[in-house]
Scaffold this motif. Structure first.
Motif, short mmCIF file in Angstrom:
data_model
loop_
_atom_site.label_atom_id
_atom_site.label_comp_id
_atom_site.label_asym_id
_atom_site.label_seq_id
_atom_site.Cartn_x
_atom_site.Cartn_y
_atom_site.Cartn_z
N ARG A 40 42.85 -58.61 -43.88
CA ARG A 40 44.32 -58.67 -43.63
C ARG A 40 44.69 -58.69 -42.17
NH1 ARG A 40 47.65 -59.48 -48.07
NH2 ARG A 40 49.09 -59.04 -46.62
N LEU A 41 43.83 -57.96 -41.44
CA LEU A 41 44.12 -57.56 -39.76
C LEU A 41 43.62 -58.83 -39.26
CD1 LEU A 41 42.73 -54.08 -39.25
CD2 LEU A 41 45.15 -54.87 -39.23
N ALA A 42 42.63 -59.64 -39.67
CA ALA A 42 42.08 -60.73 -39.06
C ALA A 42 43.20 -62.11 -39.24
CB ALA A 42 40.85 -61.19 -39.55
N ASP A 43 44.29 -61.69 -40.24
CA ASP A 43 45.30 -62.67 -40.35
C ASP A 43 44.86 -63.90 -41.13
OD1 ASP A 43 47.83 -63.19 -40.70
OD2 ASP A 43 48.19 -64.28 -38.71
N SER A 44 43.74 -63.57 -41.98
CA SER A 44 43.44 -64.79 -42.89
C SER A 44 44.48 -65.20 -43.98
CB SER A 44 42.00 -64.52 -43.51
OG SER A 44 42.25 -63.70 -44.52
N GLY A 45 45.21 -64.17 -44.29
CA GLY A 45 46.31 -64.32 -45.07
C GLY A 45 45.83 -64.14 -46.43
N ARG A 47 45.15 -66.08 -48.98
CA ARG A 47 46.05 -66.95 -50.09
C ARG A 47 45.26 -67.61 -50.84
NH1 ARG A 47 51.04 -66.82 -48.99
NH2 ARG A 47 51.57 -69.00 -49.63
N THR A 57 49.12 -64.28 -52.31
CA THR A 57 48.37 -63.62 -51.64
C THR A 57 47.57 -62.69 -52.42
OG1 THR A 57 49.62 -63.43 -49.71
CG2 THR A 57 48.08 -61.76 -49.74
N THR A 112 42.06 -71.52 -47.60
CA THR A 112 41.38 -71.93 -46.29
C THR A 112 39.83 -71.47 -46.55
OG1 THR A 112 41.73 -69.87 -45.33
CG2 THR A 112 43.52 -71.55 -45.07
N THR A 115 39.61 -67.68 -45.77
CA THR A 115 39.86 -66.95 -46.98
C THR A 115 38.81 -67.05 -47.95
OG1 THR A 115 42.39 -67.03 -46.80
CG2 THR A 115 41.25 -66.62 -48.82
N TRP A 118 35.93 -64.71 -46.43
CA TRP A 118 36.41 -63.20 -46.64
C TRP A 118 36.28 -62.82 -48.34
CZ3 TRP A 118 36.44 -59.65 -43.20
CH2 TRP A 118 36.84 -59.70 -41.80
#
Length: 143
Positions: A40-45, A47, A57, A112, A115, A118
């Motif tokens: 979440r902090l890495a802004d991977s989303g 999704r 999400t 993505t 994502t 992760w």
């Protein structure tokens, strides 16, 4: 001389396996939640979309729920296998196969590549948390 195990001796491995499943669930959550936070902090989303559904999400509750479900499935499998010869080896084979199969879902649902990676990291940390304590207990109780 072949001595039959007492009721208490038969229940001890089961109690150990139940305790290992609870420990595995706790370890999976403790190991996986920081990976979720990092994603979440890495802004991977994070999704994802199941086939035929809308994009959303991944919620933290889904991550925790998946860890708990994996621990329950692991505990059930270990309980069934506990009375078999080579229970630990069978359990590790089954758990490893389950882990490998579980890696298909991130790549099938992620929007993505980041994502998907992760989500694979979360699957890996959850697997470590769930599998290790149960395999350890099976090694002790069935050797």
């Amino acid at each position: 001389m072949n001595k039959q195990p007492t009721q208490g001796e038969r229940e001890a491995p089961l109690r150990s396996l139940l305790a290992s499943a609870a420990l595995g669930a706790t370890m999976a959550v403790v190991l996986t939640v920081p990976v979720y936070g990092a994603a979440r902090l890495a802004d991977s989303g994070l999704r994802v979309a199941a086939p035929g559904s809308t994009v959303g999400t991944v919620p933290l509750t889904a991550v925790i729920g998946a860890c708990l479900a994996a621990a329950v499935a692991s505990g059930l499998a270990a309980t069934v296998l506990a009375r078999r010869t080579h229970a630990r080896r069978l359990y590790l084979s089954l758990a490893s196969a389950g882990f490998v199969v579980s890696l298909g879902s991130p790549f099938g649902a992620a929007e993505t590549t980041a994502t998907a990676l992760w989500l694979c990291a979360m699957h890996f940390t959850a697997a470590i948390g769930v599998i290790a304590p149960t395999a350890h207990i099976l090694g002790r109780t069935t050797s």
